[in-house]
Design a protein around this motif. Structure first.
Motif, PDB file in Angstrom:
ATOM      1  N   PRO A   1       0.823  -1.216   0.000  1.00 23.66           N
ATOM      2  CA  PRO A   1       0.000   0.000   0.000  1.00 23.66           C
ATOM      3  C   PRO A   1       0.860   1.271   0.000  1.00 23.66           C
ATOM      4  O   PRO A   1       0.531   2.243  -0.689  1.00 23.66           O
ATOM      5  N   ALA A   2       1.975   1.243   0.731  1.00 29.68           N
ATOM      6  CA  ALA A   2       2.851   2.419   0.711  1.00 29.68           C
ATOM      7  C   ALA A   2       3.480   2.597  -0.659  1.00 29.68           C
ATOM      8  O   ALA A   2       3.587   3.723  -1.178  1.00 29.68           O
ATOM      9  N   GLY A   3       3.865   1.469  -1.288  1.00 32.74           N
ATOM     10  CA  GLY A   3       4.472   1.551  -2.612  1.00 32.74           C
ATOM     11  C   GLY A   3       3.482   2.100  -3.641  1.00 32.74           C
ATOM     12  O   GLY A   3       3.827   2.930  -4.491  1.00 32.74           O
ATOM     13  N   ALA A   4       2.238   1.638  -3.560  1.00 30.98           N
ATOM     14  CA  ALA A   4       1.227   2.061  -4.535  1.00 30.98           C
ATOM     15  C   ALA A   4       0.858   3.531  -4.320  1.00 30.98           C
ATOM     16  O   ALA A   4       0.802   4.318  -5.263  1.00 30.98           O
ATOM     17  N   LEU A   5       0.626   3.881  -3.065  1.00 30.70           N
ATOM     18  CA  LEU A   5       0.234   5.265  -2.780  1.00 30.70           C
ATOM     19  C   LEU A   5       1.402   6.214  -3.050  1.00 30.70           C
ATOM     20  O   LEU A   5       1.221   7.302  -3.612  1.00 30.70           O
ATOM     21  N   GLY A   6       2.591   5.789  -2.642  1.00 31.44           N
ATOM     22  CA  GLY A   6       3.769   6.634  -2.832  1.00 31.44           C
ATOM     23  C   GLY A   6       4.112   6.829  -4.305  1.00 31.44           C
ATOM     24  O   GLY A   6       4.690   7.848  -4.688  1.00 31.44           O
ATOM     25  N   SER A   7       3.746   5.861  -5.135  1.00 34.60           N
ATOM     26  CA  SER A   7       4.047   5.979  -6.563  1.00 34.60           C
ATOM     27  C   SER A   7       2.919   6.654  -7.329  1.00 34.60           C
ATOM     28  O   SER A   7       3.050   6.924  -8.521  1.00 34.60           O
ATOM     29  N   GLY A   8       1.788   6.846  -6.686  1.00 36.05           N
ATOM     30  CA  GLY A   8       0.628   7.324  -7.411  1.00 36.05           C
ATOM     31  C   GLY A   8       0.149   6.298  -8.425  1.00 36.05           C
ATOM     32  O   GLY A   8      -0.166   6.609  -9.583  1.00 36.05           O
ATOM     33  N   ALA A   9       0.103   5.053  -7.992  1.00 32.35           N
ATOM     34  CA  ALA A   9      -0.243   3.958  -8.902  1.00 32.35           C
ATOM     35  C   ALA A   9      -1.721   3.977  -9.255  1.00 32.35           C
ATOM     36  O   ALA A   9      -2.526   4.658  -8.609  1.00 32.35           O
ATOM     37  N   THR A  10      -2.046   3.214 -10.291  1.00 27.45           N
ATOM     38  CA  THR A  10      -3.448   3.025 -10.659  1.00 27.45           C
ATOM     39  C   THR A  10      -3.787   1.552 -10.463  1.00 27.45           C
ATOM     40  O   THR A  10      -3.086   0.675 -10.966  1.00 27.45           O
ATOM     41  N   ILE A  11      -4.853   1.305  -9.727  1.00 26.10           N
ATOM     42  CA  ILE A  11      -5.273  -0.079  -9.486  1.00 26.10           C
ATOM     43  C   ILE A  11      -6.329  -0.417 -10.541  1.00 26.10           C
ATOM     44  O   ILE A  11      -7.347   0.279 -10.673  1.00 26.10           O
TER      45      ILE A  11
ATOM     46  N   GLY B   1       6.716   2.123   7.817  1.00 26.83           N
ATOM     47  CA  GLY B   1       7.386   2.069   6.522  1.00 26.83           C
ATOM     48  C   GLY B   1       7.118   3.374   5.787  1.00 26.83           C
ATOM     49  O   GLY B   1       5.998   3.887   5.837  1.00 26.83           O
ATOM     50  N   VAL B   2       8.149   3.892   5.162  1.00 26.90           N
ATOM     51  CA  VAL B   2       7.981   5.159   4.443  1.00 26.90           C
ATOM     52  C   VAL B   2       8.474   4.981   3.007  1.00 26.90           C
ATOM     53  O   VAL B   2       9.609   4.545   2.780  1.00 26.90           O
ATOM     54  N   PHE B   3       7.619   5.307   2.070  1.00 26.81           N
ATOM     55  CA  PHE B   3       7.969   5.218   0.653  1.00 26.81           C
ATOM     56  C   PHE B   3       8.051   6.635   0.101  1.00 26.81           C
ATOM     57  O   PHE B   3       7.087   7.395   0.175  1.00 26.81           O
ATOM     58  N   VAL B   4       9.216   6.990  -0.426  1.00 21.56           N
ATOM     59  CA  VAL B   4       9.411   8.323  -0.997  1.00 21.56           C
ATOM     60  C   VAL B   4       9.671   8.160  -2.489  1.00 21.56           C
ATOM     61  O   VAL B   4      10.489   7.331  -2.888  1.00 21.56           O
ATOM     62  N   ALA B   5       8.948   8.939  -3.310  1.00 20.79           N
ATOM     63  CA  ALA B   5       9.169   8.889  -4.762  1.00 20.79           C
ATOM     64  C   ALA B   5       9.215  10.314  -5.309  1.00 20.79           C
ATOM     65  O   ALA B   5       8.390  11.154  -4.941  1.00 20.79           O
ATOM     66  N   ARG B   6      10.197  10.550  -6.152  1.00 21.31           N
ATOM     67  CA  ARG B   6      10.338  11.888  -6.752  1.00 21.31           C
ATOM     68  C   ARG B   6      10.113  11.783  -8.261  1.00 21.31           C
ATOM     69  O   ARG B   6      10.760  10.990  -8.953  1.00 21.31           O
ATOM     70  N   PHE B   7       9.144  12.580  -8.723  1.00 22.90           N
ATOM     71  CA  PHE B   7       8.861  12.682 -10.165  1.00 22.90           C
ATOM     72  C   PHE B   7       9.197  14.114 -10.556  1.00 22.90           C
ATOM     73  O   PHE B   7       8.414  15.019 -10.244  1.00 22.90           O
ATOM     74  N   GLY B   8      10.348  14.353 -11.143  1.00 19.96           N
ATOM     75  CA  GLY B   8      10.758  15.742 -11.400  1.00 19.96           C
ATOM     76  C   GLY B   8      10.839  16.472 -10.069  1.00 19.96           C
ATOM     77  O   GLY B   8      11.535  16.040  -9.155  1.00 19.96           O
ATOM     78  N   ASP B   9      10.075  17.547  -9.940  1.00 20.25           N
ATOM     79  CA  ASP B   9      10.079  18.294  -8.684  1.00 20.25           C
ATOM     80  C   ASP B   9       8.998  17.829  -7.724  1.00 20.25           C
ATOM     81  O   ASP B   9       8.941  18.286  -6.588  1.00 20.25           O
ATOM     82  N   ALA B  10       8.129  16.976  -8.211  1.00 17.89           N
ATOM     83  CA  ALA B  10       7.019  16.559  -7.352  1.00 17.89           C
ATOM     84  C   ALA B  10       7.425  15.332  -6.541  1.00 17.89           C
ATOM     85  O   ALA B  10       7.973  14.379  -7.084  1.00 17.89           O
ATOM     86  N   VAL B  11       7.161  15.407  -5.264  1.00 18.66           N
ATOM     87  CA  VAL B  11       7.559  14.304  -4.384  1.00 18.66           C
ATOM     88  C   VAL B  11       6.331  13.758  -3.670  1.00 18.66           C
ATOM     89  O   VAL B  11       5.475  14.528  -3.212  1.00 18.66           O
ATOM     90  N   ARG B  12       6.280  12.434  -3.611  1.00 22.40           N
ATOM     91  CA  ARG B  12       5.203  11.789  -2.843  1.00 22.40           C
ATOM     92  C   ARG B  12       5.834  11.008  -1.695  1.00 22.40           C
ATOM     93  O   ARG B  12       6.863  10.351  -1.859  1.00 22.40           O
TER      94      ARG B  12
END
Ligand SMILES: Cc1cc2nc3c(=O)[nH]c(=O)nc-3n(C[C@H](O)[C@H](O)[C@H](O)COP(=O)(O)OP(=O)(O)OC[C@H]3O[C@@H](n4cnc5c(N)ncnc54)[C@H](O)[C@@H]3O)c2cc1C
Lengths: 788, 260
Positions: B119-129, B183-194
């Motif tokens: 769930p952290a990986g999906a939410l942190g990545s902005g995934a689509t289910i 658990g903390v999932f950090v993802a950076r897309f350009g300047d946007a960070v989740r």
């Protein structure tokens, strides 16, 4: 000397079957027509049983019988094996422990009904259909509230929650108080010895069988001591004559104490088998193991150490509350008393010791001996307070211990806690530890850890323990209701191979390998020709089983004595064959000979002669070559050791990583060093489990919060460092024939204080004002202590 | 365990119609569901086995998206998810080999255990289910502890993960279960960070928006120094207090950023 005698690191022969899935555990036996048992267990910690309606359940498919507490009111209860007398001279309170709860349920998991059905699923379905009206009452869970006796009583009929209030040695109380009052320095520490769930890999399992043709009963069960179970079932619980009951404990997948005791489930499957004329099997689920196996430890202690300004010890005084849970398990009264208070002088020449223990009933599962049993609790209290004292005095923890060690020329040494230590050399162990653990290099390693942002600490510990509890005469005076000898029969078969029937029970200790090494060593024969028979009361002499690191020291000594008798008889037979007097016969390397001649005869030929006694002096000598010995030791044995550990604490998360663990033990003569190393390593793993991970926690309502492996943390391989284990600094046990002391529990005794001392040391060196953290020293607790 | 019927469908469509039966439940790797059934805490009448459906198994990367079939095991993601290393590492650190060889992404996400990693990986990545019926953004999917936006009988057929420029998952083990204490999932897309946090909150997995803002402005560990979540919303249990969990979120977020 044959290969593989005393001292050989022979690989464990039993491991072949264990590692290839060929072990045979109780649950692997399913006699023809077996029926299955499931228990209805209390969901509440304290409740009045108002009614149990089994009618719907009884009508369910496959159901054969249902039992409740009513069915066992006529039979006896499961007794405590040791009677303790309180300081005021009153005997301990012994409420009855029934086969199934009757009138009241007293802990979550207390069984109040049992269903027997054709299949396990049917039995479980019927358990769900039992309508029990149980009125929940307030539970008493924590010991301080329990001893206040102001609210709930676990057993109304005894009028108190205090089982006993024991003083050791009561006559030393006044002198100890006085010494502490006058002492220049007193260090005080309050600590909790955390409650543990033993968690043997194999859950408990019992199969009852009854043969209506002969009237014989058979109980196959997960037991560390089948004869003790038989005795209890026969003499106290069900009254089945001992000669009509066989108790069989086949391969047992770990016990750690929890399988010493007789449990109600064993009595139930026997009674049910009799009633139904069919075998009845019960196998615990892991949940049942958590709720109903006897737990371990659970002490709350205040310890005071009084000393001179230079660190010379003057007195130790402890006050302990020991949880016994809802019922007295068989050795629950011995564990916090004679296995604990008597060890409170440790390795030290302290002149005054006084121990006070209150045993307390609570609405929790029974608590009893668990690997170490009382001795880990004693060592932990003492070795923690000594470290705290050293810190207060600005002394080195090694130095303060050395200053007070009993010296090697002081044996036999009468300790202030009432034991006579027969041998030891604590300075030698400490010398060895300093080198092996490389104390000199610690500062450099600490600096290296600091570079990684970690706080490094060094913890040490010196322990003494007492194994092979004995002699029977003495323990009888102290309240034991059993003898503590053991027995062995050595049967030399006509073709010269040998069966050794032993009273000890092997459930991980490697007896099948180690005991033959003794016999092989003495007879000069190949150990591969010797087999051990254990665990079956119909085959073995009456022995007391395995616990308290007693197997080698006590049962091994019985094997030794029986083998001596074999040599005497075989020598007489050989003398006849060689036409000389027994006194003139030498025996070595398996050959009988007459010095100065070439006349000799081998052990195998003598064995054959014993069973085919042609041309045999039948008037003076019986045929056959089989001897039994019962061995009752003169004293405990006193293993000792010095341990060191280095840990790293992550100051951001509080996580403790064990970097090294060095264990130096004095076990006396070591029969199989490889097995001993394994025993120590297993003990270390369990001790580290207690120190860092394991905790059995009940909430205020008596619900077990850590009731599964999702919340009860067992040590895993990656929680453990590579161990350094060394048992070369040995002093012989002076009173048993092998010279061995016992190694099964040492690791679990020595490691917890070592680890906690190391963590506190790391924090202190890191500038944190923390003088104690209770076990388990979990990340959250370490963080909380650092941020209080 | 109570008796149940087992349906082995040959297509997602088959599975979807089998799921219409009374008391039907999807069976992924069974790592959560089967132990619950063994303890008689769950009693589905029909289990619909998804793990053999070829359409639902596999890992593929295209156009900046890592697509993971809904019945793909953690082990397979760990092995074949190289296009998204942080996610592969997350999968490779779930449970033990036995769990990873059976447990599936669909089961993990559908279950939404408050201490689970995916769930952290999906939410942190902005995934689509992706389900047999629709597509649901991760932001809308995880609704509460063990609760998701899935409807009755709905099947997760795949999860699409946008592949970030940098990402890292920091898991601090609960000592017994070794699920995430935090658990903390950090993802950076350009300047946007989740930043998505699992294990810690009474409400289940959540995005730590204050940290996201700070990191979007300045992607460095020091940017989150001194930021803290409200401990009042955190779980307190045997293994850690709410304050401890709140503290760990800060520590792990910094470590995740440092490891990106
Ligand atoms: C010892 C152990 C350790 C673990 N450690 C971790 C860990 O560290 N981190 C972690 O995140 N998890 C951990 N887990 C959980 C593991 O990841 C499970 O695999 C996961 O939670 C469930 O996946 P599954 O495929 O086994 O689902 P199942 O158990 O089969 O099903 C779980 C639930 O999801 C539903 N479901 C299954 N598949 C689908 C689908 N495709 N669509 C819709 N619904 C579906 C089921 O009906 C059920 O309700 C651990 C599990 C165990 C046993």
């Amino acid at each position: 000397m044959p290969d593989g005698g005393i001292g050989a690191p022979t690989k464990r022969r039993e491991d072949t079957r264990f590692l290839t899935g060929r072990g045979k555990y109780t649950d692997d036996f399913t006699p023809q027509n077996t029926s299955y048992c499931a228990f209805a267990r209390s969901q509440v910690a304290n409740g009045k049983i108002k009614s149990i309606d089994t009618s719907a359940a009884a009508a369910m498919p496959g159901v054969l019988a249902i039992f409740t507490g009513e069915d066992f009111v006529e039979v006896g209860g499961n007794p405590a094996g040791w009677a303790i007398v309180s300081r005021d001279g009153e005997p301990m309170k012994e409420p009855k422990r029934p086969v199934l709860a009757h009138g009241k349920v007293r802990h979550v998991g207390d069984a109040y009904a049992a269903v027997i059905a054709d299949t396990l699923e049917e039995a479980m379905d019927a358990v769900e259909a039992i309508e029990a009206d149980i009125e929940e009452l307030d539970a008493v869970v924590d010991m301080a509230s329990a001893v206040a006796n102001s609210g709930t009583l676990v057993h109304d009929e005894i009028g108190t929650n205090t089982c006993f209030d024991w003083g050791w040695i009561e006559d030393n109380r006044a002198a100890t108080d006085e010494a502490i009052k006058k002492a220049p320095h007193v260090t005080t520490l309050e600590l909790i010895n955390n409650r543990l769930v033993p968690n043997a890999l194999e859950p408990r399992c019992s199969i009852g069988e009854y043969d209506p043709g002969t009237g014989d009963y058979k109980l196959t069960t997960t037991s560390q001591n089948p004869h003790l179970s038989r005795l209890l079932i026969s003499a106290f619980v069900l009254g089945i004559p001992e000669n009509k009951l066989t108790v069989l404990a086949p391969d047992v997948g770990g016990g750690f104490g929890s399988k010493i005791y007789h449990y109600g489930e064993e009595a139930l499957v026997l009674a049910a088998a009799k009633k139904l004329g069919r075998p009845v099997k019960w196998t615990a689920t892991r949940t049942e193991a958590f709720l109903s196996d006897a737990h371990g430890r659970d002490h709350v202690t205040k310890i005071e150490l009084a000393c001179e300004k230079d660190g010379t010890f003057i007195a130790f005084r402890t006050e302990t509350m020991a949880n016994v849970g809802a019922y007295l398990s068989n050795f629950s009264t011995a564990t916090p008393t004679f296995l604990h208070g008597t060890l409170m002088a440790g390795n030290y020449t302290v002149p005054n010791v006084y121990v006070n223990v209150k045993a307390v009933f609570t609405n929790t599962a029974p608590v009893d001996a668990y690997r170490g049993a009382g001795r880990p609790e004693a060592t932990y209290s003492l070795e923690r307070v000594i470290d705290k004292c050293a810190r207060e005095l600005g002394m080195d923890p090694v130095e303060i211990r050395r200053k007070n060690f009993i010296k090697k020329d002081q044996y036999p040494y009468a300790s202030a806690a009432g034991l006579e230590y027969d041998s030891g050399n604590y300075d030698a162990l400490m010398d060895g530890l300093e080198k092996t653990a490389d104390f000199a290099g610690f500062e450099a390693r600490r600096a290296e850890s600091a570079k990684q942002g970690k706080l490094r600490g060094l913890g040490i510990n010196a322990y003494i323990e007492a194994c092979g509890i004995a002699p029977s005469n003495l323990v009888g005076i102290l309240g034991a209701r059993v003898g503590l000898y053991d027995a062995a029969t050595v049967r030399v078969n006509p073709t010269g191979n040998i069966s050794v029937m032993v009273g000890a029970h092997s459930h991980g200790q490697g007896h099948e390998t180690a005991f033959p090494q003794i016999v092989a060593d003495m007879l000069g024969v190949d150990p591969e020709t010797i087999d051990i028979v254990h665990g079956d009361t119909s085959k073995i002499p009456f022995g007391m089983g395995t616990y308290g690191s007693r197997s080698l020291a006590v049962c091994g000594s019985a094997v030794f004595r029986a083998t001596e008798k074999i040599i005497v008889k075989a020598t007489a037979i050989a003398a006849h064959m060689l036409e000389d007097e027994p006194d003139n016969i030498d025996f070595s390397d398996g050959v009988f000979s007459i010095a100065g001649t070439n006349k000799s005869v081998g052990f195998g030929d003598v064995a054959l002669k014993a069973y085919i006694p042609h041309e045999y002096p039948i008037e003076g000598l019986e045929p056959g070559l089989e001897e039994t010995a019962f061995y009752d030791p003169a004293n405990f044995t006193y293993p000792s050791g010095a341990y060191a550990s280095e840990v790293e604490v992550d100051p951001e998360t509080g996580k403790v990583t064990i970097c090294s663990m060095v264990a130096l033990d004095d076990f006396g003569v070591v029969v199989n060093p490889m097995i001993v190393t394994g025993q120590v390593e297993g003990g270390l793993a369990q001790g580290i489990g207690q120190a860092l991970l394991e905790n059995s926690v009940y909430d205020d309502n008596g619900q077990l919060l850590s009731g599964s492996l999702m919340d009860y943390a067992m040590p895993r391989a990656d929680d453990l460092p590579s161990f350094v284990v060394d048992h070369s600094h040995a002093t012989r046990c002076n009173h048993n024939p092998i010279g061995s002391k016992g190694c099964g529990e040492a690791g679990a005794i020595g490691s917890p204080p070592t680890i906690v001392n190391a963590v506190v040391d790391a924090l202190a060196r890191g500038g944190h004002d923390v003088d104690h953290i209770d076990m388990p020293v979990s990340p959250s607790r370490v963080w909380a202590a650092m941020n209080k | 365990m109570y008796d149940f019927d087992l349906v082995i469908p040959s297509s997602v469509a088959d599975a979807a119609s089998a799921m219409k039966a009374d008391g039907a439940q999807a069976l992924g790797g069974g790592q959560t569901l089967l132990p619950t059934m063994k303890q008689r805490l769950a009693a589905p009448e029909v289990l619909v086995k998804l793990s053999d459906l070829a359409e639902m198994v596999g890992v593929s990367a295209a156009s900046g998206i890592l697509r993971v079939g809904g019945a793909t095991t953690h082990a397979q993601v760990a092995e074949e998810g190289a296009a998204y290393p942080a996610l592969a590492a997350l999968a490779g650190n779930i449970g033990d080999p036995a769990v990873r060889n059976r447990g599936t992404i669909g089961g993990s996400i559908a279950n939404n255990d408050p201490a689970a990693c995916y769930p952290a990986g999906a939410l942190g990545s902005g995934a689509t289910i992706i389900t047999d019926r629709r597509e649901i953004a991760a932001d809308d999917f995880f609704t509460d502890l063990f609760e998701t936006a899935l409807d009755e009988g709905e099947i997760i057929t795949a999860v699409n993960f946008p592949i970030p420029d940098a990402a890292n998952y920091q898991k601090f083990d609960q000592p017994a279960s070794r699920f995430a204490l935090v658990g903390v999932f950090v993802a950076r897309f350009g300047d946007a960070v989740r930043v998505a946090v699992t294990g810690a909150s009474n409400g289940g997995v959540f995005r730590w928006s204050v940290a996201e803002e700070a990191l979007s402005a300045d992607f460095s560990a020091s940017a989150v120094e001194g930021l803290a979540v409200n401990a009042g919303d955190m779980i307190s249990d045997l293994h850690g207090s709410a304050a401890y969990r709140a503290h760990l979120i800060g520590v792990l977020t910094r470590r995740a950023v440092q490891s990106c």
